[in-house]
Scaffold this motif. Structure first.
Motif, mmCIF file in Angstrom:
data_model
loop_
_atom_site.group_PDB
_atom_site.id
_atom_site.type_symbol
_atom_site.label_atom_id
_atom_site.label_comp_id
_atom_site.label_asym_id
_atom_site.label_seq_id
_atom_site.Cartn_x
_atom_site.Cartn_y
_atom_site.Cartn_z
ATOM 1 N N PRO A 79 -1.193 7.583 12.083
ATOM 2 C CA PRO A 79 -0.120 6.085 11.869
ATOM 3 C C PRO A 79 -0.695 6.138 9.787
ATOM 4 C CG PRO A 79 -2.644 5.040 12.222
ATOM 5 C CD PRO A 79 -3.000 6.867 12.575
ATOM 6 N N MET A 80 0.325 5.290 9.210
ATOM 7 C CA MET A 80 0.006 5.280 7.704
ATOM 8 C C MET A 80 -1.090 4.527 7.240
ATOM 9 S SD MET A 80 3.493 4.779 6.291
ATOM 10 C CE MET A 80 5.275 4.126 6.946
ATOM 11 N N VAL A 81 -1.875 5.161 6.261
ATOM 12 C CA VAL A 81 -2.683 5.529 5.771
ATOM 13 C C VAL A 81 -2.657 3.772 5.030
ATOM 14 C CG1 VAL A 81 -4.362 6.737 4.172
ATOM 15 C CG2 VAL A 81 -2.950 7.478 5.443
ATOM 16 N N SER A 82 -3.497 3.303 4.863
ATOM 17 C CA SER A 82 -3.917 1.396 4.299
ATOM 18 C C SER A 82 -4.296 2.776 2.888
ATOM 19 C CB SER A 82 -4.952 1.666 4.782
ATOM 20 O OG SER A 82 -5.355 0.365 4.131
ATOM 21 N N LEU A 83 -3.689 1.481 1.821
ATOM 22 C CA LEU A 83 -4.695 2.254 0.324
ATOM 23 C C LEU A 83 -6.211 1.456 0.252
ATOM 24 C CD1 LEU A 83 -3.608 1.786 -2.588
ATOM 25 C CD2 LEU A 83 -3.557 -0.371 -3.127
ATOM 26 N N THR A 139 -4.319 -5.156 -7.173
ATOM 27 C CA THR A 139 -2.923 -5.283 -6.358
ATOM 28 C C THR A 139 -2.980 -5.950 -5.747
ATOM 29 O OG1 THR A 139 -2.060 -3.679 -6.011
ATOM 30 C CG2 THR A 139 -4.508 -3.354 -4.948
ATOM 31 N N PRO A 140 -1.543 -6.809 -4.643
ATOM 32 C CA PRO A 140 -1.622 -6.976 -4.211
ATOM 33 C C PRO A 140 -2.680 -6.664 -2.677
ATOM 34 C CG PRO A 140 0.460 -6.944 -4.326
ATOM 35 C CD PRO A 140 -0.522 -5.728 -5.301
ATOM 36 N N ALA A 141 -3.003 -8.126 -1.662
ATOM 37 C CA ALA A 141 -3.589 -7.470 -0.259
ATOM 38 C C ALA A 141 -2.870 -6.593 0.774
ATOM 39 C CB ALA A 141 -4.066 -8.788 -0.061
ATOM 40 N N GLU A 142 -1.467 -7.233 1.007
ATOM 41 C CA GLU A 142 -1.183 -7.198 1.814
ATOM 42 C C GLU A 142 0.637 -5.536 0.749
ATOM 43 O OE1 GLU A 142 -0.924 -7.481 4.819
ATOM 44 O OE2 GLU A 142 -1.941 -9.147 4.732
ATOM 45 N N PRO A 143 0.900 -4.649 1.274
ATOM 46 C CA PRO A 143 1.546 -3.412 1.162
ATOM 47 C C PRO A 143 3.112 -4.610 1.417
ATOM 48 C CG PRO A 143 1.020 -3.284 3.420
ATOM 49 C CD PRO A 143 0.082 -4.817 3.034
ATOM 50 N N HIS A 200 2.240 0.890 -2.214
ATOM 51 C CA HIS A 200 1.347 0.079 -2.590
ATOM 52 C C HIS A 200 0.298 1.044 -3.091
ATOM 53 C CE1 HIS A 200 -1.511 -2.787 0.100
ATOM 54 N NE2 HIS A 200 -1.152 -3.154 -1.439
ATOM 55 N N ARG A 201 0.261 0.741 -4.159
ATOM 56 C CA ARG A 201 0.030 1.385 -5.433
ATOM 57 C C ARG A 201 -1.241 0.366 -6.564
ATOM 58 N NH1 ARG A 201 3.360 4.127 -9.065
ATOM 59 N NH2 ARG A 201 1.791 4.643 -10.577
ATOM 60 N N LEU A 203 -5.451 6.791 -10.232
ATOM 61 C CA LEU A 203 -4.577 5.987 -9.964
ATOM 62 C C LEU A 203 -4.403 6.278 -8.037
ATOM 63 C CD1 LEU A 203 -1.809 4.941 -8.951
ATOM 64 C CD2 LEU A 203 -0.847 7.390 -9.455
ATOM 65 N N ARG A 204 -4.193 5.233 -7.539
ATOM 66 C CA ARG A 204 -5.018 6.078 -5.802
ATOM 67 C C ARG A 204 -3.160 4.907 -5.112
ATOM 68 N NH1 ARG A 204 -6.562 6.750 -0.327
ATOM 69 N NH2 ARG A 204 -5.510 5.272 0.930
ATOM 70 N N ALA A 205 -2.262 6.002 -4.513
ATOM 71 C CA ALA A 205 -0.666 4.790 -4.138
ATOM 72 C C ALA A 205 -0.286 5.556 -2.827
ATOM 73 C CB ALA A 205 -0.107 5.751 -5.491
ATOM 74 N N ILE A 206 0.276 4.962 -1.874
ATOM 75 C CA ILE A 206 0.458 4.886 -0.667
ATOM 76 C C ILE A 206 1.727 4.637 -0.725
ATOM 77 C CG2 ILE A 206 0.855 4.427 2.049
ATOM 78 C CD1 ILE A 206 -1.543 5.536 0.877
ATOM 79 N N ALA A 207 2.562 5.689 -0.378
ATOM 80 C CA ALA A 207 4.397 5.590 0.246
ATOM 81 C C ALA A 207 4.697 5.089 1.032
ATOM 82 C CB ALA A 207 4.980 6.865 -0.856
ATOM 83 N N LEU A 208 4.979 3.823 1.177
ATOM 84 C CA LEU A 208 5.902 3.876 2.132
ATOM 85 C C LEU A 208 7.108 4.010 2.746
ATOM 86 C CD1 LEU A 208 4.809 0.084 2.215
ATOM 87 C CD2 LEU A 208 2.978 1.873 3.252
ATOM 88 N N ASP A 209 7.723 4.389 1.996
ATOM 89 C CA ASP A 209 9.630 4.855 2.523
ATOM 90 C C ASP A 209 9.994 6.458 2.400
ATOM 91 O OD1 ASP A 209 11.696 5.319 1.845
ATOM 92 O OD2 ASP A 209 13.206 4.483 0.495
#
Length: 245
Positions: free
Chosen positions: A52-56, A91-95, A105-106, A126-132
């Motif tokens: 699954p997608m990794v969470s921030l 940062t927002p709690a929701e991506p 989501h970063r 910096l920690r970032a999760i690319a969803l695209d």
């Protein structure tokens, strides 16, 4: 040269070339040893295409006391520093929606402070999760972390005394995390002593911690610092920021 001598020389040369070729291809006197090591490497990491997608976010932060809202706490070069945040890093709690173009989501923080001797430290995290997947995964990977530090001397024309770096990248959700602590060395698979994620962000989007080693990102002549520097960071973002004096 005599014909027999020429034939003997040619055979000897050919044998030498074949020996070098086998050595270059990983030839070994013990074939079982090579097969064992290859099998171990394959078993050490196998990509999970259904991951699954990794969470921030992380369920738990590092065991560090979180500072007051609007502050960051850093331990580096053997000293503790409490630094005010000049901007809200929450940062927002929701991506964002995954189908949004360049959705990411970063969590990002940039800090600067002055030491007692007038030296100045610049720190970026910096920690970032690319969803695209279509655009961003090929460019920057699915999961990315970086911590960079620069120590500059005092004065009107400051010189860089130390520059450090940590970077982690995971190309796809189920792929191997790769870590680099130097711009001169290729990224290496995360080892047993490497925490993934290294930057832990609380699910509320306001707090984060990092514990790890920063490596020399660029050689500095006559540097008094070692190859690695242990650093500990705790950040508490807040919209109620201190007034700038």
């Amino acid at each position: 040269m005599h014909h027999a001598a020429i034939r003997l020389f040619s055979i000897t040369t050919l044998f030498g070339v074949l020996t070098l070729a086998l050595t270059a291809c990983g030839g070994s006197a013990d074939p079982d040893e090579d097969r064992t090591s290859t099998t171990e490497l394959e078993q050490a990491w196998q990509e999970d295409p259904n991951a699954p997608m990794v969470s921030l976010f992380s369920d738990q932060l590092h065991n560090i006391n979180i500072p007051q809202p609007g502050q960051a706490w850093i331990r580096v070069y053997g000293s503790n520093h409490t630094v005010p945040l000049m901007a809200d890093c929450s940062t927002p709690a929701e991506p964002p929606p995954a189908d949004q173009e360049r959705a990411q989501h970063r969590f990002q923080v940039n800090l600067s402070w002055t030491l007692d001797d007038g030296s100045r430290i610049d720190l970026g995290l910096l920690r970032a999760i690319a969803l695209d997947e279509a655009l961003l995964w090929r460019q920057q990977g699915h999961e990315t972390e970086s911590v960079s530090l620069r120590l500059r001397s005092a004065g009107a024309r400051p010189e860089t005394k130390d520059r450090r770096h940590y970077n982690m990248r995971r190309n796809r959700p189920g792929s191997q995390p790769m870590i680099s602590r130097s711009h001169d060395q290729a990224p290496q698979p995360a080892g047993q002593g490497d925490e993934i994620p290294g930057i832990r962000v609380h699910p509320d989007g306001h707090k984060a911690t990092f514990v790890g080693r920063l490596g020399l990102s660029a050689p500095i002549e006559d540097s008094a610092f070692g190859e690695f520097e242990e650093i500990r960071i705790a950040i508490h973002c807040s919209q109620a920021l201190p007034e700038i004096q």
